[in-house]
Design an enzyme around this catalytic site. Structure first.
Site, PDB file in Angstrom:
ATOM      1  N   ARG A  93      35.570  11.808  67.556  1.00 20.29           N
ATOM      2  CA  ARG A  93      36.700  11.104  66.947  1.00 20.29           C
ATOM      3  C   ARG A  93      36.625  11.294  65.430  1.00 20.29           C
ATOM      4  NH1 ARG A  93      38.591   5.463  69.069  1.00 20.29           N
ATOM      5  NH2 ARG A  93      40.581   6.434  68.505  1.00 20.29           N
ATOM      6  N   ASP A 239      39.376   1.673  59.880  1.00 18.34           N
ATOM      7  CA  ASP A 239      38.542   2.787  60.336  1.00 18.34           C
ATOM      8  C   ASP A 239      37.957   3.557  59.173  1.00 18.34           C
ATOM      9  OD1 ASP A 239      40.573   2.228  62.620  1.00 18.34           O
ATOM     10  OD2 ASP A 239      38.846   3.266  63.501  1.00 18.34           O
TER      11      ASP A 239
HETATM   12  O1  MRU Z   1      41.504   3.770  68.567  1.00 15.40           O
HETATM   13  P1  MRU Z   1      40.633   2.569  68.399  1.00 15.40           P
HETATM   14  O2  MRU Z   1      40.816   1.529  69.444  1.00 15.40           O
HETATM   15  O3  MRU Z   1      39.168   2.954  68.214  1.00 15.40           O
HETATM   16  O4  MRU Z   1      41.113   1.944  67.015  1.00 15.40           O
HETATM   17  C1  MRU Z   1      40.473   0.798  66.519  1.00 15.40           C
HETATM   18  C2  MRU Z   1      41.062   0.289  65.277  1.00 15.40           C
HETATM   19  O5  MRU Z   1      41.964   0.852  64.709  1.00 15.40           O
HETATM   20  C3  MRU Z   1      40.428  -0.931  64.684  1.00 15.40           C
HETATM   21  O6  MRU Z   1      41.375  -1.720  64.025  1.00 15.40           O
HETATM   22  C4  MRU Z   1      39.366  -0.480  63.673  1.00 15.40           C
HETATM   23  O7  MRU Z   1      38.475   0.419  64.256  1.00 15.40           O
HETATM   24  C5  MRU Z   1      38.621  -1.607  63.104  1.00 15.40           C
HETATM   25  S1  MRU Z   1      37.535  -2.291  64.271  1.00 15.40           S
HETATM   26  C6  MRU Z   1      36.553  -3.469  63.643  1.00 15.40           C
END
Ligand code: MRU
Length: 348
Positions: A93, A239
């Site tokens: 990712r 992220d």
């Molecule tokens: O695609 P995901 O479910 O991994 O995306 C997660 C998010 O965008 C969250 O808001 C982010 O990782 C912050 S988590 C503490």
């Protein structure tokens, strides 16, 4: 799912990694056990585990499995094996910087250790420590962030930045938990978060589990709730945050921030220091593009015509001028972010 009532998202147990399979929630609470770093890479890729801090720690645990898998007898050989495992884990990712942070921290530990036995021991211990620290960091962040919220606030959040996106407690939801624990009466509005519904499947599940008052809305009702005075404040996770204060988070965050500006509603971001990327510029950040089937259907049910073209970015960027403050474990930074983030890192 408060810290005392722990469902750990990801955990090291008997030389294996145990995770909640988040693709099955909220209907089935199932744990999966991995003994091979390739299985952990698949779990990150397929969202069995997701959320920036959770994938950072999962990457570290992936490398901990790799040191146990390798038959290497020489340090160089083991480091080479780990470099290869790191590459596979890293490519799962691209947007959440916590993954690179977790992998780099483990590689550093391995390189600084002297013997093969020392590497094995230090890598496993460091990964376990990172998992423990994640919970402590979230709890500190929660306490610090709770000062921004008042009695009777209705707080909107997007996606899932909760216990399930971390090892435990959560970032944005950690702030919400700490606000409630401080005695303030609050309500939460959770957006559904299409296409794969982390808001309805995970955030609504977690908050209900903890007895926090939560109302679910479709993403398309964000403007309506703001225009009708149903929301006072917003808190989301991240992220990746650049040194300039550009915030990368789940797709849809940017439009929430724009609407918050229009309605004069404070928009906060809660994220640990491991989510900051002090080197990259906006043009360097890769936005993960996910498969079309997430958009052309809901679960197994098809909701779009065959052959339709789809754009399915997993994240978007919210520019600093839309952000009221960023809550970290070491304090809250406010605009101008270039200056306040520099000071935050200089002090740590
Ligand atoms: O695609 P995901 O479910 O991994 O995306 C997660 C998010 O965008 C969250 O808001 C982010 O990782 C912050 S988590 C503490």
């Amino acid at each position: 799912m408060s810290q005392n009532n722990t469902l750990k998202t990801v955990e090291w147990k008997d030389n294996s990694v145990v995770m909640i399979d988040q693709t099955k929630l909220p209907n089935i609470l199932e744990y999966v056990t991995y003994t091979n770093f390739n299985q952990v890479a698949d779990a990150i890729r397929t969202l069995v585990v997701r959320g920036a801090p959770a994938i950072g720690v999962s990457g570290a645990f992936g490398l901990a499995l790799a040191v146990l898998q390798s038959n290497a007898t020489e340090k160089d050989e083991l480091i080479q094996f780990l470099e290869n495992a790191k590459k596979i884990l890293f490519e799962t990712r691209p947007t959440a910087v916590n993954l690179a942070w977790g992998l780099d921290k483990i590689m550093q530990t391995a390189i600084q250790s002297n013997t093969v036995d020392e590497i094995r021991n230090n890598v496993v211990e460091t990964a376990k420590k990172m998992a423990d620290e994640d919970i402590q960091i979230n709890m500190s962040m929660g306490k610090i962030g709770s000062d921004l919220f008042d009695d009777n606030d209705t707080i909107m959040t997007h996606c899932n930045a909760g216990a399930l996106a971390t090892v435990g407690y959560g970032t944005a939801l950690g702030v919400i938990r700490a606000t409630k624990d401080s005695g303030k009466k609050i309500k939460v509005i959770a957006t559904e978060t299409r296409p794969i519904q982390q808001g309805s499947r995970l955030t609504a599940f977690e908050l209900k589990h903890d007895g926090i008052d939560v109302i679910l809305i479709p993403d398309t009702a964000v403007g309506y709730t703001m225009a009708n005075g149903l929301v006072n404040k917003i808190v989301v996770g991240a992220d990746r945050i650049l040194r300039t204060g550009h915030v990368y988070n789940k797709i849809g965050t940017y439009q929430i921030a724009i609407m918050a500006k229009q309605h004069d509603i404070p928009f906060y971001v809660a994220a640990p220091l491991s989510t900051f990327d002090m080197k990259s510029n906006p043009e360097d950040v890769i936005i993960e593009q996910r498969k079309a089937s997430e958009v052309t259907g809901i679960g197994d049910k098809k909701t779009a015509p065959d052959g339709i073209d789809v754009i399915n970015p997993a994240f978007d960027m919210t520019p600093p001028e839309l952000v009221s403050g960023i809550i970290t474990e070491n304090g809250i930074v406010k605009p101008p972010f270039e200056k306040s983030i520099r000071q935050l890192f200089a002090a740590n």
